[in-house]
Design an enzyme around this catalytic site. Structure first.
Site, PDB file in Angstrom:
ATOM      1  N   TRP A 176       0.884  -1.038  -0.054  1.00 25.54           N
ATOM      2  CA  TRP A 176       0.131  -0.066   0.001  1.00 25.54           C
ATOM      3  C   TRP A 176       0.854   1.286  -0.016  1.00 25.54           C
ATOM      4  O   TRP A 176       0.308   2.393  -0.246  1.00 25.54           O
ATOM      5  CB  TRP A 176      -0.975   0.026   1.155  1.00 25.54           C
ATOM      6  CG  TRP A 176       0.032  -0.254   2.317  1.00 25.54           C
ATOM      7  CD1 TRP A 176       0.116  -1.394   3.127  1.00 25.54           C
ATOM      8  CD2 TRP A 176       0.585   0.669   3.285  1.00 25.54           C
ATOM      9  NE1 TRP A 176       0.759  -1.583   4.247  1.00 25.54           N
ATOM     10  CE2 TRP A 176       1.095   0.042   4.454  1.00 25.54           C
ATOM     11  CE3 TRP A 176       0.867   1.956   3.203  1.00 25.54           C
ATOM     12  CZ2 TRP A 176       2.103   0.341   5.086  1.00 25.54           C
ATOM     13  CZ3 TRP A 176       1.678   2.765   3.929  1.00 25.54           C
ATOM     14  CH2 TRP A 176       2.311   1.860   5.167  1.00 25.54           C
ATOM     15  N   ASN A 177       2.133   1.182   0.357  1.00 25.89           N
ATOM     16  CA  ASN A 177       2.902   2.285   0.480  1.00 25.89           C
ATOM     17  C   ASN A 177       3.175   3.133  -0.767  1.00 25.89           C
ATOM     18  O   ASN A 177       3.410   4.262  -0.851  1.00 25.89           O
ATOM     19  CB  ASN A 177       4.140   2.261   1.339  1.00 25.89           C
ATOM     20  CG  ASN A 177       4.855   1.437   0.721  1.00 25.89           C
ATOM     21  OD1 ASN A 177       4.812   0.291   0.066  1.00 25.89           O
ATOM     22  ND2 ASN A 177       6.381   1.252   1.589  1.00 25.89           N
ATOM     23  N   LYS A 187      -1.965  -8.720  -7.736  1.00 26.05           N
ATOM     24  CA  LYS A 187      -2.844  -8.576  -6.344  1.00 26.05           C
ATOM     25  C   LYS A 187      -2.475  -7.278  -5.578  1.00 26.05           C
ATOM     26  O   LYS A 187      -1.393  -7.427  -5.080  1.00 26.05           O
ATOM     27  CB  LYS A 187      -2.969  -9.838  -5.607  1.00 26.05           C
ATOM     28  CG  LYS A 187      -4.068  -9.754  -4.714  1.00 26.05           C
ATOM     29  CD  LYS A 187      -3.959  -9.747  -3.244  1.00 26.05           C
ATOM     30  CE  LYS A 187      -3.124  -9.102  -2.341  1.00 26.05           C
ATOM     31  NZ  LYS A 187      -3.640  -8.220  -1.607  1.00 26.05           N
ATOM     32  N   PRO A 188      -3.286  -6.367  -5.768  1.00 23.51           N
ATOM     33  CA  PRO A 188      -2.817  -5.247  -4.985  1.00 23.51           C
ATOM     34  C   PRO A 188      -3.004  -5.211  -3.704  1.00 23.51           C
ATOM     35  O   PRO A 188      -3.947  -5.963  -3.146  1.00 23.51           O
ATOM     36  CB  PRO A 188      -3.568  -3.909  -5.598  1.00 23.51           C
ATOM     37  CG  PRO A 188      -4.776  -4.571  -6.027  1.00 23.51           C
ATOM     38  CD  PRO A 188      -4.522  -5.885  -6.603  1.00 23.51           C
ATOM     39  N   GLY A 211       6.953  -6.356   0.115  1.00 18.80           N
ATOM     40  CA  GLY A 211       5.942  -6.217   1.199  1.00 18.80           C
ATOM     41  C   GLY A 211       6.934  -6.305   2.582  1.00 18.80           C
ATOM     42  O   GLY A 211       8.161  -6.210   2.576  1.00 18.80           O
ATOM     43  N   SER A 212       6.243  -7.068   3.485  1.00 20.16           N
ATOM     44  CA  SER A 212       6.868  -7.123   4.808  1.00 20.16           C
ATOM     45  C   SER A 212       8.037  -8.376   4.634  1.00 20.16           C
ATOM     46  O   SER A 212       7.361  -9.460   3.895  1.00 20.16           O
ATOM     47  CB  SER A 212       5.934  -7.344   5.936  1.00 20.16           C
ATOM     48  OG  SER A 212       4.965  -8.352   5.674  1.00 20.16           O
ATOM     49  N   LEU A 233      11.617  -6.714   0.472  1.00 19.09           N
ATOM     50  CA  LEU A 233      11.044  -6.892   1.590  1.00 19.09           C
ATOM     51  C   LEU A 233      11.389  -5.429   2.448  1.00 19.09           C
ATOM     52  O   LEU A 233      11.874  -4.499   2.021  1.00 19.09           O
ATOM     53  CB  LEU A 233      11.494  -8.165   2.391  1.00 19.09           C
ATOM     54  CG  LEU A 233      11.443  -9.408   1.385  1.00 19.09           C
ATOM     55  CD1 LEU A 233      11.772 -10.510   2.183  1.00 19.09           C
ATOM     56  CD2 LEU A 233       9.747  -9.597   1.235  1.00 19.09           C
ATOM     57  N   GLU A 290      11.827  -1.944  11.974  1.00 20.57           N
ATOM     58  CA  GLU A 290      11.318  -0.894  11.191  1.00 20.57           C
ATOM     59  C   GLU A 290      10.282  -0.149  11.706  1.00 20.57           C
ATOM     60  O   GLU A 290       9.211  -0.786  11.952  1.00 20.57           O
ATOM     61  CB  GLU A 290      11.101  -1.603   9.897  1.00 20.57           C
ATOM     62  CG  GLU A 290      10.723  -0.676   8.669  1.00 20.57           C
ATOM     63  CD  GLU A 290      10.276  -1.557   7.363  1.00 20.57           C
ATOM     64  OE1 GLU A 290       9.681  -2.614   7.610  1.00 20.57           O
ATOM     65  OE2 GLU A 290      10.472  -1.112   6.073  1.00 20.57           O
ATOM     66  N   GLU A 307      14.742  -4.904  -8.963  1.00 15.19           N
ATOM     67  CA  GLU A 307      13.949  -4.348 -10.029  1.00 15.19           C
ATOM     68  C   GLU A 307      14.681  -3.032 -10.308  1.00 15.19           C
ATOM     69  O   GLU A 307      15.509  -2.703  -9.772  1.00 15.19           O
ATOM     70  CB  GLU A 307      12.560  -3.870  -9.293  1.00 15.19           C
ATOM     71  CG  GLU A 307      11.795  -5.135  -8.765  1.00 15.19           C
ATOM     72  CD  GLU A 307      10.404  -4.825  -8.064  1.00 15.19           C
ATOM     73  OE1 GLU A 307      10.230  -3.922  -7.344  1.00 15.19           O
ATOM     74  OE2 GLU A 307       9.682  -5.835  -8.754  1.00 15.19           O
TER      75      GLU A 307
HETATM   76  P1  NAP Z   1       2.531  -6.505   3.813  1.00 18.85           P
HETATM   77  O1  NAP Z   1       1.545  -6.824   5.003  1.00 18.85           O
HETATM   78  O2  NAP Z   1       3.672  -7.743   3.644  1.00 18.85           O
HETATM   79  O3  NAP Z   1       1.541  -6.670   2.524  1.00 18.85           O
HETATM   80  C1  NAP Z   1       2.109  -6.784   1.363  1.00 18.85           C
HETATM   81  C2  NAP Z   1       1.222  -7.237   0.222  1.00 18.85           C
HETATM   82  O4  NAP Z   1       1.161  -8.824   0.818  1.00 18.85           O
HETATM   83  C3  NAP Z   1      -0.343  -6.862   0.283  1.00 18.85           C
HETATM   84  O5  NAP Z   1      -0.623  -6.948  -0.938  1.00 18.85           O
HETATM   85  C4  NAP Z   1      -0.829  -7.867   1.311  1.00 18.85           C
HETATM   86  O6  NAP Z   1      -2.226  -7.839   0.893  1.00 18.85           O
HETATM   87  C5  NAP Z   1      -0.239  -9.108   0.811  1.00 18.85           C
HETATM   88  N1  NAP Z   1      -0.231 -10.225   1.778  1.00 18.85           N
HETATM   89  C6  NAP Z   1      -0.488  -9.991   3.041  1.00 18.85           C
HETATM   90  N2  NAP Z   1      -0.762 -11.387   3.701  1.00 18.85           N
HETATM   91  C7  NAP Z   1      -0.482 -12.280   2.580  1.00 18.85           C
HETATM   92  C8  NAP Z   1      -0.715 -13.576   2.389  1.00 18.85           C
HETATM   93  N3  NAP Z   1      -0.753 -14.508   3.540  1.00 18.85           N
HETATM   94  N4  NAP Z   1      -0.550 -14.170   1.060  1.00 18.85           N
HETATM   95  C9  NAP Z   1      -0.406 -13.388   0.082  1.00 18.85           C
HETATM   96  N5  NAP Z   1      -0.377 -11.969   0.380  1.00 18.85           N
HETATM   97  C10 NAP Z   1      -0.602 -11.443   1.372  1.00 18.85           C
HETATM   98  O7  NAP Z   1       3.390  -5.446   3.715  1.00 18.85           O
HETATM   99  P2  NAP Z   1       2.692  -3.934   4.033  1.00 18.85           P
HETATM  100  O8  NAP Z   1       2.667  -3.543   5.298  1.00 18.85           O
HETATM  101  O9  NAP Z   1       1.778  -3.782   3.062  1.00 18.85           O
HETATM  102  O10 NAP Z   1       4.192  -2.964   3.227  1.00 18.85           O
HETATM  103  C11 NAP Z   1       5.026  -2.583   4.114  1.00 18.85           C
HETATM  104  C12 NAP Z   1       6.173  -3.354   4.112  1.00 18.85           C
HETATM  105  O11 NAP Z   1       6.824  -3.431   2.784  1.00 18.85           O
HETATM  106  C13 NAP Z   1       7.353  -2.731   5.020  1.00 18.85           C
HETATM  107  O12 NAP Z   1       8.224  -3.866   5.478  1.00 18.85           O
HETATM  108  C14 NAP Z   1       8.281  -2.293   3.697  1.00 18.85           C
HETATM  109  O13 NAP Z   1       9.719  -2.087   4.058  1.00 18.85           O
HETATM  110  C15 NAP Z   1       8.043  -3.231   2.608  1.00 18.85           C
HETATM  111  N6  NAP Z   1       8.434  -2.459   1.241  1.00 18.85           N
HETATM  112  C16 NAP Z   1       9.505  -3.024   0.682  1.00 18.85           C
HETATM  113  C17 NAP Z   1       9.846  -2.368  -0.252  1.00 18.85           C
HETATM  114  C18 NAP Z   1      11.108  -2.810  -1.109  1.00 18.85           C
HETATM  115  O14 NAP Z   1      11.333  -2.576  -2.317  1.00 18.85           O
HETATM  116  N7  NAP Z   1      12.019  -3.472  -0.622  1.00 18.85           N
HETATM  117  C19 NAP Z   1       9.112  -1.263  -1.017  1.00 18.85           C
HETATM  118  C20 NAP Z   1       7.956  -1.018  -0.399  1.00 18.85           C
HETATM  119  C21 NAP Z   1       7.715  -1.677   0.735  1.00 18.85           C
HETATM  120  P3  NAP Z   1      -3.618  -6.903   1.850  1.00 18.85           P
HETATM  121  O15 NAP Z   1      -2.782  -5.544   2.291  1.00 18.85           O
HETATM  122  O16 NAP Z   1      -4.528  -6.864   1.016  1.00 18.85           O
HETATM  123  O17 NAP Z   1      -3.552  -7.740   3.137  1.00 18.85           O
END
Ligand code: NAP
Length: 488
Positions: free
Chosen positions: A164-165, A188-189, A241-242, A264, A392, A469
């Site tokens: 989402w960020n 899947k957003p 994501g996380s 991540l 973080e 990427e």
């Molecule tokens: P997140 O909770 O891991 O969610 C990321 C994505 O994964 C969302 O689309 C989420 O869907 C989905 N997701 C969650 N649980 C899942 C499951 N069991 N199976 C499949 N998909 C699942 O992370 P976030 O809180 O949205 O994002 C913040 C994190 O992303 C931070 O740790 C940040 O550092 C990291 N990030 C990393 C980068 C990079 O390039 N390294 C860039 C941006 C962000 P829903 O939201 O619909 O639940």
């Protein structure tokens, strides 16, 4: 709810970009059981709309149509693929104001930051559209009567799960190289910010991306994720994501041996040496810490300042933070918008309270929380065992740590399982080079807080992920090598 929806449409030049249906197999569809997920504006929690809670069977539809669309797409010339991406790029630019507004409404970031993200998102479409024309394999030097040719072929059907960020840039950073390489992609957003991805899909459809080649499936993360991961047709997953969810998806991908790109979490150190240009360093700290209310994976999470300049840097930062306006991202005066949800607010609060309980002090405004909006917090004299040093924070809190020597700060900087980004500020080129090499991370900003662009590889090491990427490395993630051996 109707009233609110009418408001969103009225805010756009092209109301059709506010799509409340999923885009599967080239059709705009509801969930097979008509269930929806409500999406709110993080600033005031008002409902801005809903998207379908798609079911596993609809994931299968997306996979099947992706498979057939991909075969035709990969057979097209790379110039024809490039032209479609160029048309998509033009449409994103033409509709940038609407795309930015949709983003601010669902994500909260100030409009000017949303607009910058749209430019950043568009830059991937342009860059990879151009890169499509330059794809090639290679021929090895002859070895007796043996000749070897290496072909590059599209991976096939791929999937992306985005956070989402950065709800637009994380979509185009994956979809553009995938399409340029000849792959299909199902996205899947995040359920928190689906409208940005859907608006990009609407523009891709207008640009001539063939039906089925690029689908956006909204719905429950676990259900959609499982549908994508258990399929043998889906050959690759790109996830941002996380770290916790990244590890889970990695384990789920083992059964079908999928290729993975994992972007991540991070815990970026930023180091200011005595010999740094302090004004440059302070600007770099502010840019890398407070963009997107501190909800950026490459955000400075820990700022280490050498003791001789510590007090001066602290004062300069406090001065810059004075009078920063926080609030509704739609207000042009606002520099920092709300955090994404209540959990994010609680995390920030707990990190600040923990640091204070261990002897840190706040410089400037006290911790002030109004709903999901938080005034930027500057913490000084933070001990290295504070929670904020190891986790973080993902919020507008800047902890300053004091250090004495180069060797000491390198050890502190690397004392984390994460390895995404690091920053160093120094006028001594040799020192900046030494420290950059010593940092255990994928990207280093030297006298700058800005480290991402379409043409440069982006990604981390250790628990921050796999693969890259951006840049030419980013398209290789969507290509397989095939080696042909000829006997003359
Ligand atoms: P997140 O909770 O891991 O969610 C990321 C994505 O994964 C969302 O689309 C989420 O869907 C989905 N997701 C969650 N649980 C899942 C499951 N069991 N199976 C499949 N998909 C699942 O992370 P976030 O809180 O949205 O994002 C913040 C994190 O992303 C931070 O740790 C940040 O550092 C990291 N990030 C990393 C980068 C990079 O390039 N390294 C860039 C941006 C962000 P829903 O939201 O619909 O639940």
């Amino acid at each position: 709810m109707k009233l609110v929806l009418e408001c969103v449409s009225q805010m756009l030049n092209d109301p059709k970009l506010f799509c409340q249906k999923a885009y599967i197999s080239g059709e705009w569809v509801d969930a097979s059981d008509d269930q929806v997920i409500l999406v709110n504006n993080p600033f005031d929690e008002s409902i801005i709309g809903s998207v379908p809670a798609c079911k596993a069977i609809q994931v299968n539809d997306a996979i099947e149509s992706a498979q057939s669309a991909q075969q035709d797409w990969a057979r097209m010339s790379s110039i024809a693929r490039s032209d479609v991406l160029a048309a998509w790029y033009e449409l994103i630019c033409q509709n940038q104001d609407d795309l930015a507004r949709i983003m601010t409404l669902e994500q909260g970031k100030p409009l000017h930051e949303a607009l910058s993200e749209i430019h950043y998102a568009a830059s991937f479409v342009r860059w990879y559209g151009e890169e499509a024309r330059r794809l090639s394999g290679h021929v090895m030097q002859p070895d007796g009567d043996h000749r070897v040719v290496v072909l590059k072929e599209a991976v096939g059907v791929t999937a992306a799960i985005t956070p989402w960020n950065f709800p637009s840039a994380m979509v185009t950073r994956k979809v553009a190289p995938a399409l340029a390489a000849g792959c299909a992609m199902i996205v899947k957003p995040s359920e928190l910010t689906p409208f940005s991805a859907l608006a990009l899909a609407a523009l891709a459809e207008r640009a001539g991306v063939p039906p089925g080649l690029f689908s956006v499936v909204t719905g429950d993360a676990r259900e959609i994720g499982e549908g994508l991961l258990k399929s043998s047709i889906v050959r690759k997953l790109s996830f941002t994501g996380s770290t916790a969810i990244g590890k889970y998806l990695m384990a789920q991908s083992a059964d079908t041996v999928k290729r993975l790109t994992l972007e991540l979490g991070g815990n970026a150190p930023l180091v200011v040496f005595n010999d740094a240009d302090l004004d440059v360093a302070v600007d770099g700290i502010i840019a890398s810490k407070f963009r997107n209310a501190g909800q950026t994976c490459v955000c400075t999470n820990r700022a280490y300042v050498q003791s001789e300049v510590y007090d001066e840097v602290c004062l300069k930062i406090a001065k810059k933070l004075e009078g920063i306006i926080v609030g509704n991202g739609l207000d042009p005066a606002v520099a920092i918008g709300p955090l994404i949800n209540d959990m994010a607010v609680s995390k920030v609060k707990s990190h600040v309270e923990d640091a204070l309980s261990r002897g840190a002090r706040i410089v400037g405004d006290e911790l002030t929380i109004n709903g999901r909006v938080i005034l930027p917090v500057l913490l000084a004299d933070v001990p290295s065992d504070a929670l904020i040093a190891t986790e973080e924070t993902f919020g507008p809190v800047l902890p300053l740590f004091r250090f004495e020597t180069e060797q000491e700060v390198i050890q502190l900087a690397n004392a984390t399982p994460f390895g995404l980004a690091g920053y160093v500020f120094s006028r001594d080129v040799s020192r900046a080079w030494r420290v950059s090499e010593a940092f255990e991370c994928g990207m280093v900003g030297i006298n700058t807080g800005a480290i991402s662009m379409a043409s440069a590889p982006f990604g981390g090491i250790k628990h921050s992920g796999l693969g890259r990427e951006g840049g030419s490395a980013g398209i290789e993630e969507y290509l397989e090598m095939k080696t042909l051996h000829f006997h003359l």
